[in-house]
Motif scaffolding. Structure first.
Motif, PDB file in Angstrom:
ATOM      1  N   PHE A   1      -6.909  -4.474  -1.272  1.00 53.69           N
ATOM      2  CA  PHE A   1      -5.679  -4.188  -0.550  1.00 53.69           C
ATOM      3  C   PHE A   1      -4.632  -5.272  -0.791  1.00 53.69           C
ATOM      4  N   GLU A   2      -3.360  -4.875  -0.800  1.00 55.91           N
ATOM      5  CA  GLU A   2      -2.282  -5.815  -0.556  1.00 55.91           C
ATOM      6  C   GLU A   2      -1.969  -5.745   0.931  1.00 55.91           C
ATOM      7  N   HIS A   3      -1.453  -6.837   1.501  1.00 55.51           N
ATOM      8  CA  HIS A   3      -1.251  -6.908   2.943  1.00 55.51           C
ATOM      9  C   HIS A   3       0.145  -7.411   3.272  1.00 55.51           C
ATOM     10  N   GLY A   4       0.620  -6.984   4.421  1.00 54.77           N
ATOM     11  CA  GLY A   4       1.876  -7.486   4.959  1.00 54.77           C
ATOM     12  C   GLY A   4       1.696  -7.819   6.421  1.00 54.77           C
ATOM     13  N   LEU A   5       2.173  -8.992   6.836  1.00 54.86           N
ATOM     14  CA  LEU A   5       2.092  -9.406   8.233  1.00 54.86           C
ATOM     15  C   LEU A   5       3.517  -9.490   8.775  1.00 54.86           C
ATOM     16  N   LEU A   6       3.832  -8.592   9.710  1.00 59.24           N
ATOM     17  CA  LEU A   6       5.151  -8.545  10.333  1.00 59.24           C
ATOM     18  C   LEU A   6       5.072  -9.231  11.692  1.00 59.24           C
TER      19      LEU A   6
ATOM     20  N   PHE B   1      -4.161   9.814   4.187  1.00 61.32           N
ATOM     21  CA  PHE B   1      -4.415  10.395   2.874  1.00 61.32           C
ATOM     22  C   PHE B   1      -4.649   9.353   1.797  1.00 61.32           C
ATOM     23  N   THR B   2      -4.448   8.085   2.124  1.00 63.29           N
ATOM     24  CA  THR B   2      -4.830   6.964   1.273  1.00 63.29           C
ATOM     25  C   THR B   2      -5.464   5.933   2.187  1.00 63.29           C
ATOM     26  N   PRO B   3      -6.309   5.033   1.661  1.00 66.09           N
ATOM     27  CA  PRO B   3      -6.861   3.972   2.514  1.00 66.09           C
ATOM     28  C   PRO B   3      -5.742   3.100   3.064  1.00 66.09           C
ATOM     29  N   LEU B   4      -5.770   2.837   4.367  1.00 63.97           N
ATOM     30  CA  LEU B   4      -4.719   2.053   5.013  1.00 63.97           C
ATOM     31  C   LEU B   4      -5.307   1.156   6.080  1.00 63.97           C
ATOM     32  N   LEU B   5      -4.572   0.106   6.406  1.00 66.70           N
ATOM     33  CA  LEU B   5      -4.880  -0.747   7.546  1.00 66.70           C
ATOM     34  C   LEU B   5      -3.620  -0.917   8.378  1.00 66.70           C
TER      35      LEU B   5
ATOM     36  N   GLY C   1       0.857  -1.168   0.000  1.00 66.13           N
ATOM     37  CA  GLY C   1       0.000   0.000   0.000  1.00 66.13           C
ATOM     38  C   GLY C   1       0.899   1.225   0.000  1.00 66.13           C
ATOM     39  N   ALA C   2       0.572   2.215   0.829  1.00 67.54           N
ATOM     40  CA  ALA C   2       1.434   3.393   0.964  1.00 67.54           C
ATOM     41  C   ALA C   2       2.460   3.229   2.078  1.00 67.54           C
ATOM     42  N   TRP C   3       2.481   2.066   2.755  1.00 69.36           N
ATOM     43  CA  TRP C   3       3.501   1.811   3.769  1.00 69.36           C
ATOM     44  C   TRP C   3       4.847   1.673   3.072  1.00 69.36           C
ATOM     45  N   CYS C   4       5.809   2.517   3.440  1.00 68.09           N
ATOM     46  CA  CYS C   4       7.075   2.545   2.700  1.00 68.09           C
ATOM     47  C   CYS C   4       8.291   2.302   3.578  1.00 68.09           C
ATOM     48  N   PHE C   5       8.114   2.136   4.885  1.00 66.55           N
ATOM     49  CA  PHE C   5       9.249   1.996   5.800  1.00 66.55           C
ATOM     50  C   PHE C   5       8.749   1.276   7.036  1.00 66.55           C
ATOM     51  N   ALA C   6       9.479   0.238   7.457  1.00 64.72           N
ATOM     52  CA  ALA C   6       9.093  -0.506   8.659  1.00 64.72           C
ATOM     53  C   ALA C   6      10.336  -0.918   9.424  1.00 64.72           C
ATOM     54  N   ASP C   7      10.485  -0.356  10.622  1.00 65.30           N
ATOM     55  CA  ASP C   7      11.539  -0.744  11.555  1.00 65.30           C
ATOM     56  C   ASP C   7      10.910  -1.467  12.734  1.00 65.30           C
TER      57      ASP C   7
ATOM     58  N   GLY D   1      -3.162  -1.847   2.333  1.00 69.84           N
ATOM     59  CA  GLY D   1      -3.613  -0.698   1.568  1.00 69.84           C
ATOM     60  C   GLY D   1      -3.639  -1.045   0.095  1.00 69.84           C
ATOM     61  N   PRO D   2      -4.368  -0.278  -0.720  1.00 67.88           N
ATOM     62  CA  PRO D   2      -4.342  -0.519  -2.165  1.00 67.88           C
ATOM     63  C   PRO D   2      -2.960  -0.225  -2.715  1.00 67.88           C
TER      64      PRO D   2
END
Length: 329
Positions: free
Chosen positions: A214-219, A190-194, A59-65, A264-265
């Motif tokens: 949506f595409e999804h990611g499970l961390l 500003f965009t649909p998110l989960l 989705g619009a998630w672009c960084f995950a620490d 998110g999409p």
């Protein structure tokens, strides 16, 4: 959260999928994290799963620490000086410990377990994050969301929300962004998110209805979780492409398993991402860095911060190119 690497990389992401385990039988791509120090001789290390060559955005998630649990006495505290952001929203979520947040809006807030802080730094904002003196263990995730072109110069903003715990058969869920399992977060994006924390109980199976667009990611934070037939271990992120209207998680172990579900999409815009800045061109990044180094009004002043301002690293000796995801299956 700052990317405090002194030699910040500008990755060029193409269509190859490397850096993770092969996809499972039902199409789950497994992304492994790389360890990154957050600066200094006693630097706190984090596990970074986004961005990487295998996948730049979910989705619009672009960084995950993903960090911790870290014992402050032996592994260092969170001590991030005032630093800038452009073109993004920061999302802070803790499992243990407390951070003190200050920004150029004049916000002075605390980040505690089970409470989300979301800060918007469109045209420009600066903030600091320092763990409180009574914090002995630091554990959580820090996430960024890319702003779409229409809103990438949005005004500074800060939001705080403490979602309720929803108990389902075999799981507990806290939704900090978007909607899931009957919970709806009031936090504006500003965009649909989960974004949700999910704890799956021992020997339990959880099936959730999700948005098929949506595409999804499970961390996975702790334990092991089976996602659509693929086993995910701690610190791994499983990616699911759009198309499914349910997500099934299985915990076959004798201990609870905890994970963060992101969605998110697909974000179709190309972005240029370097250090703490997101733009659309190399020139956007150069200008943002110059403005920060010149202490311009674009980012303002973080008043009351107990630590000094963070200087920007040197730009790479190359034109920073857009990041691209591999093609969606």
């Amino acid at each position: 959260m700052s990317n405090t690497e002194t030699d910040a990389a500008a990755l060029r992401c193409g269509a190859s999928v490397d850096g993770g385990r092969p996809a499972g039988s039902l199409g789950v791509d497994v992304l492994s994290a790389r360890e990154v120090p957050l600066g200094g001789p006693r630097a706190m290390h984090v596990r970074r799963t986004l961005p990487q060559r295998a996948r730049t955005l979910i989705g619009a998630w672009c960084f995950a620490d993903h960090f911790g649990p870290h014992e402050v006495a032996t592994q260092g505290a969170m001590d991030l000086p005032p630093h800038p952001h452009t073109g993004l929203q920061t999302v802070s979520w803790l499992f243990s410990g407390t951070f003190e947040h200050r920004d150029t809006l004049g916000t002075h807030a605390h980040i505690r377990p089970g409470e989300v802080n979301l800060m918007t730094g469109g045209h420009g904002i600066a903030h600091s994050e320092v763990s409180t003196p009574d914090t002995t263990v630091i554990h959580g995730v820090q996430l960024w969301v890319a702003l779409p072109e229409e809103h990438r110069n949005a005004s500074r903003d800060f939001q705080h929300h403490a979602p309720e715990l929803t108990q389902l058969d075999g799981a507990g869920i806290r939704v900090f962004l978007g909607s899931l399992a009957g919970q709806v977060s009031p936090v504006r994006t500003f965009t649909p998110l989960l974004g949700a924390e999910i704890v799956v109980e021992p020997r339990a199976t959880l099936t959730l209805s999700v948005d098929a667009a949506f595409e999804h990611g499970l961390l996975v934070d702790s334990g092991e979780i089976g996602l659509a037939g693929t086993l995910l271990r701690s610190a791994e992120l499983g990616y699911l492409p759009p198309g499914a209207d349910t997500v099934t998680m299985v915990n076959e172990t004798a201990a609870p398993a905890r994970a963060i579900l992101l969605g998110g999409p697909p974000f179709e815009e190309e972005i240029v991402m370097w250090w703490n800045f997101i733009g659309r061109s190399h020139e956007d990044i150069v200008r943002a860095r110059e403005d920060w180094e010149a202490s311009s009004d674009r980012f303002g002043v973080v008043k009351g911060s107990p630590v000094d301002r963070l200087p920007a690293p040197a730009l790479p000796n190359a034109v920073i190119t857009p990041r691209r995801n591999p093609p969606t299956r």
